[in-house]
Design an enzyme around this catalytic site. Structure first.
Site, PDB file in Angstrom:
ATOM      1  N   ARG A 310     116.590  29.103 -53.804  1.00  0.00           N
ATOM      2  CA  ARG A 310     116.990  28.299 -52.642  1.00  0.00           C
ATOM      3  C   ARG A 310     117.173  26.831 -53.040  1.00  0.00           C
ATOM      4  O   ARG A 310     118.088  26.164 -52.562  1.00  0.00           O
ATOM      5  CB  ARG A 310     115.994  28.450 -51.483  1.00  0.00           C
ATOM      6  CG  ARG A 310     116.497  27.885 -50.182  1.00  0.00           C
ATOM      7  CD  ARG A 310     115.645  28.306 -48.985  1.00  0.00           C
ATOM      8  NE  ARG A 310     115.991  29.616 -48.468  1.00  0.00           N
ATOM      9  CZ  ARG A 310     116.977  29.855 -47.597  1.00  0.00           C
ATOM     10  NH1 ARG A 310     117.703  28.854 -47.124  1.00  0.00           N
ATOM     11  NH2 ARG A 310     117.232  31.080 -47.181  1.00  0.00           N
ATOM     12  N   GLU A 692     113.190  25.805 -40.201  1.00  0.00           N
ATOM     13  CA  GLU A 692     113.047  25.001 -41.404  1.00  0.00           C
ATOM     14  C   GLU A 692     113.982  23.792 -41.481  1.00  0.00           C
ATOM     15  O   GLU A 692     113.553  22.723 -41.924  1.00  0.00           O
ATOM     16  CB  GLU A 692     113.264  25.887 -42.639  1.00  0.00           C
ATOM     17  CG  GLU A 692     112.224  26.972 -42.799  1.00  0.00           C
ATOM     18  CD  GLU A 692     112.640  28.037 -43.804  1.00  0.00           C
ATOM     19  OE1 GLU A 692     113.568  28.805 -43.513  1.00  0.00           O
ATOM     20  OE2 GLU A 692     112.051  28.074 -44.892  1.00  0.00           O
TER      21      GLU A 692
HETATM   22  N1  HPA Z   1     112.981  32.446 -47.355  1.00  0.00           N
HETATM   23  C1  HPA Z   1     111.741  32.889 -47.129  1.00  0.00           C
HETATM   24  N2  HPA Z   1     111.225  33.924 -47.727  1.00  0.00           N
HETATM   25  C2  HPA Z   1     111.963  34.574 -48.626  1.00  0.00           C
HETATM   26  C3  HPA Z   1     113.258  34.172 -48.910  1.00  0.00           C
HETATM   27  C4  HPA Z   1     113.796  33.048 -48.235  1.00  0.00           C
HETATM   28  O1  HPA Z   1     114.941  32.645 -48.453  1.00  0.00           O
HETATM   29  N3  HPA Z   1     113.751  35.004 -49.847  1.00  0.00           N
HETATM   30  C5  HPA Z   1     112.776  35.874 -50.131  1.00  0.00           C
HETATM   31  N4  HPA Z   1     111.686  35.629 -49.393  1.00  0.00           N
HETATM   32 MO1  MOS Z   2     109.041  30.534 -44.684  1.00  0.00          MO
HETATM   33  S1  MOS Z   2     108.803  29.005 -45.930  1.00  0.00           S
HETATM   34  O1  MOS Z   2     110.516  31.129 -45.003  1.00  0.00           O
HETATM   35  O2  MOS Z   2     107.716  31.337 -44.253  1.00  0.00           O
END
Ligand code: HPA
Ligand code: MOS
Length: 743
Positions: A310, A692
């Site tokens: 990410r 977020e």
């Molecule tokens: N965000 C949160 N949790 C995750 C993600 C994401 O992009 N990919 C895998 N687990």
């Molecule tokens: Mo979140 S940081 O996708 O629990």
């Protein structure tokens, strides 16, 4: 009348105020219940020479002491299976569980901890990204996203800047610490009440470590008192510990971390150290970016590789990069595993390029807003990300221009310059930053959800999904969607406790997408129910809801339905570092102005304006809460929250007395939060995910501090770390004052 789009109160609001809301540790003790805790590694890296539990076993009230030998399986991990629940021959961080202690009282646990004798041979620890790089201690593969020829673009650029952007970690600081209660049932069955974002993962790991099929374990989550990503993976440990005790002793078992212990033993936001080299034209347009991102993953993989992914897909942020060469490497260190934290690597990627743009502006002497505006993704051209996804429905240019007006940016920049030219005791700074946050889990198969909708004979409705309520209001949004879809008043609908018994194989409530995915699944179920009811109605004429439901029942039409949602269109390929990983982007801009005391480094946010594209909110009040809260939490990460360790790797700042989260006095004195009115054509009810993205709006505060320091940095580009704490700012001011005298 539409219920979606209205300010319906949060379904727990009353319970939170009256105290009726139930959290795991509010559940009264069960008969025979054991208190459970663990003895943890006192050193960051070492080999266990001996472990003697004889004295601890004799402590009055101690019922069981369990080590890794008592587990059916010790190894687990959400992406890479590299994590052990209980230390075997080696320990790899301070806080790592070694011995589970189950006892009749907290006093007995305390005494048992003192009576455990451990002898550890210390090995050389790794505490920094640089040390990990030197020893080549990495987690997972090195990954790349590349477009064009960044080396050549930089070689041919009119100007080049190089640097390293560094951030510290962040503790989740949820009000409710990690907690779980395991209740043994018949034979091997277990029910776990868990404060988790991820009931299915808890279910899988508990079944795995005790060695029973998944269907023997039921995980129930009523609500969490905050989570912020900290309970996406790491709620698993207390649940597994409670589970193994309940399974072996056949007594209920309760694990509740104290605040201090929680801060010591769980991981947080990843520290990053990002090296960059950027080429740009004389008018500030980026022609090439080369960046190497290094994160501190801690001792185990946890979600670190996904967090890095990410970060890598967010370093472009709102800006077009014709040539880009992005590398991501996760470092293994001797700290607790770092994990998901609101933003999930996005903040570290976005802050890196916002820092770069701020530096380009200073270097060229052009206003930083103009530099950003010139690099912004276009609507018809310059609209493809380095990984190949086209930025559709791009409202960034519009919100940039609207924010410039609303925040009165031009006049205020002039005022800041004038102020700094005259004030000897204070400094001001102002900055506008952007966010473009990709919505979808960056692991394709996680982008699905199921929902169960039951209509009862009086017309009342129960909805169950895999979404977990952590205060964010997902249940309220789902109830609104269901009420509209079934065309019933909101009062007829309640969202039930989350349980793996009703919703199986669910994804974590994470990636901002719980309302998108679970709301989508609930709507799917409702649409089929409504079609059946409409069919019944067509034979009976216009019946009120309650009568329609009864008529359907008498005609033996099923009044329950399960829905499913799978995000369309998304896909990703790591071999090429390209694809279409996100269904859409949530976007925004923010402008912040700060005031700094030149003698103490103390910083105050005078004003912040936030303007976002969050689609058509399902619940505007809930979304306003998310925007405001996320911004303030982001401010905490960027300006005050400072994790300090001893030279042995022991966390020093493990309570609010030494770890400064924002309070009411830290809010911007003027705080305008708003969004434009546009529908998101690809998501449920035209809405967008909001959990977020607004956290990243606080980067404007950090950039404003950097802007302010630029007025005293003697013509150099001001350097600044995250957090820009009072101490960090004062160190910069002092250094610049010294250079000024020397010159
Ligand atoms: N965000 C949160 N949790 C995750 C993600 C994401 O992009 N990919 C895998 N687990
Ligand atoms: Mo979140 S940081 O996708 O629990």
């Amino acid at each position: 009348m539409n219920i979606v789009g209205r300010n319906i109160p949060h379904d727990s609001a009353r319970g939170h105020v009256t105290g009726e809301s139930i959290y795991v540790d509010d559940m009264p003790p069960l008969r025979g219940e054991l208190i459970v805790d663990f003895f943890w590694s006192p050193v960051a890296h070492g080999r266990i020479r001996s472990l003697n539990l004889d004295r601890a076993r004799e402590v009055d009230g101690v019922v069981a002491l369990l080590t890794y030998r008592d587990l059916h399986c010790n190894l687990f991990g959400p992406i890479i299976e590299d994590e052990i629940l209980l230390a075997e021959d080696k320990v790899t961080f301070i806080g790592q569980p070694v011995v589970i202690i189950a006892a009749e009282s907290r006093d007995a646990i305390k005494a048992a901890k003192k009576a455990i004798e451990i002898d550890v041979e210390e090995l050389e620890p790794i505490f920094t990204i640089d040390q990990a790089k030197q020893k080549k201690e990495f987690i997972g593969p090195t990954r790349h996203i590349r477009r064009g020829d960044a080396d050549r673009a930089i070689a041919e650029a009119e100007h080049v800047i190089e640097g390293t952007w560094i951030n510290g970690g962040q503790d989740h600081f949820y009000l409710e610490s990690q907690a779980a209660i395991a209740v043994p049932g018949e034979f091997d069955q277990l029910v776990i009440h868990s404060s988790t974002q991820n009931p299915s993962e808890v279910q899988h790991v508990v079944a795995h470590v005790i060695g029973v099929p998944i269907n023997q374990v039921t995980v129930v989550t009523k609500r969490m008192g905050g989570a912020f990503g900290g309970k996406e993976c790491q709620a698993t440990h207390p649940a597994a510990i409670a589970g193994i005790v309940a399974h072996t002793t056949k007594r209920p078992a309760r694990v509740v971390y104290s605040k201090d212990d929680d801060m010591c033993v769980t991981g947080g936001r990843h520290p990053f150290q990002n090296d960059y080299k950027v080429g740009f034209s004389s008018d500030g347009v980026i022609t090439g970016l080369k960046a190497e991102l290094y994160s501190d993953g801690g001792a185990y993989a946890d979600l670190s590789t996904a967090v890095m992914a990410r970060a890598m897909t967010h370093i472009d942020n709102a800006y077009y990069l014709p040539n880009a060469d992005i590398t991501g490497i996760v470092c293994r260190t001797n700290y607790p595993p770092n994990t998901a934290f609101r933003g999930f690597g996005g903040p570290q990627g976005v802050a890196t390029i916002e820092n770069i743009l701020e530096e380009i502006a200073t270097f060229l002497g052009i206003d930083a807003f103009d530099v950003r505006r010139r690099n912004l993704y276009g609507t018809d051209e310059r609209n493809t990300t380095p990984y190949g996804e086209i930025v559709n429905n791009n409202h960034l240019p519009r919100i940039f221009d609207e924010l410039e007006q609303r925040a009165d940016y031009r006049n205020r920049v002039d005022a800041v310059k004038q102020f700094n030219a005259t004030s000897k005791s204070e400094l001001r700074g102002i900055a506008c930053t952007a966010v473009k946050f990709g919505i979808s889990f960056n692991t394709k198969f996680l982008n699905q959800a199921n929902a169960l909708v039951n209509i009862y004979l009086d017309g009342s409705v129960q909805v169950s999904t895999g979404a977990t309520e952590m205060g964010q209001g997902v249940n309220t949004k789902i109830a609104q969607l269901v009420a509209d879809e079934l065309r019933v008043p909101l009062e007829r609908v309640i969202v039930m406790v989350t349980s793996t018994e009703k919703n199986n194989n669910t994804s974590a409530t994470a990636a901002s997408s719980a309302a998108d995915l679970n709301g989508g699944a609930a709507v799917d179920a409702c649409q089929r129910l409504r079609a059946r009811l409409d069919d019944v109605a067509s034979r009976h004429g216009d019946l009120p809801w309650e009568k329609l439901v009864k008529a359907a029942y008498h005609e033996r039409v099923p009044l329950g339905e399960r829905g499913h949602y799978a995000t369309p269109r998304i896909d990703w390929d790591w071999t090429s570092g390209s694809g279409h990983p996100f269904l859409y982007y949530t976007m925004g801009t923010s402008c912040s102005e700060v005031l700094i005391d030149r003698f103490t480094g103390e910083m105050k946010v005078l004003r912040s304006d936030v303007l976002m594209d969050i689609g058509r909110p399902i619940n505007p009040g809930v979304d306003r809460g998310q925007l405001t809260g996320a911004f303030v939490q982001g401010m905490g990460w960027l300006t005050t929250e400072d994790l300090r360790y001893t030279s042995a790797g022991e966390l020093l700042s493990h309570s609010p007395t030494t770890y400064k989260i924002p309070n009411i006095n830290d809010l911007p004195e003027v705080f305008n939060v708003d969004w434009i009115d546009v529908e998101n054509p690809v998501n449920v009810a035209g809405s967008k995910a909001v959990g977020e993205p607004p956290l990243l709006m606080a980067i404007s505060v950090w950039c404003a501090v950097k802007h302010a320091l630029g007025f005293v940095s003697n013509g150099d580009i001001a350097k600044l770390k995250v957090p820009a704490s009072c101490e960090e700012i004062l160190a910069r001011l002092t250094a610049y004052a010294r250079t000024a005298v020397e010159r």
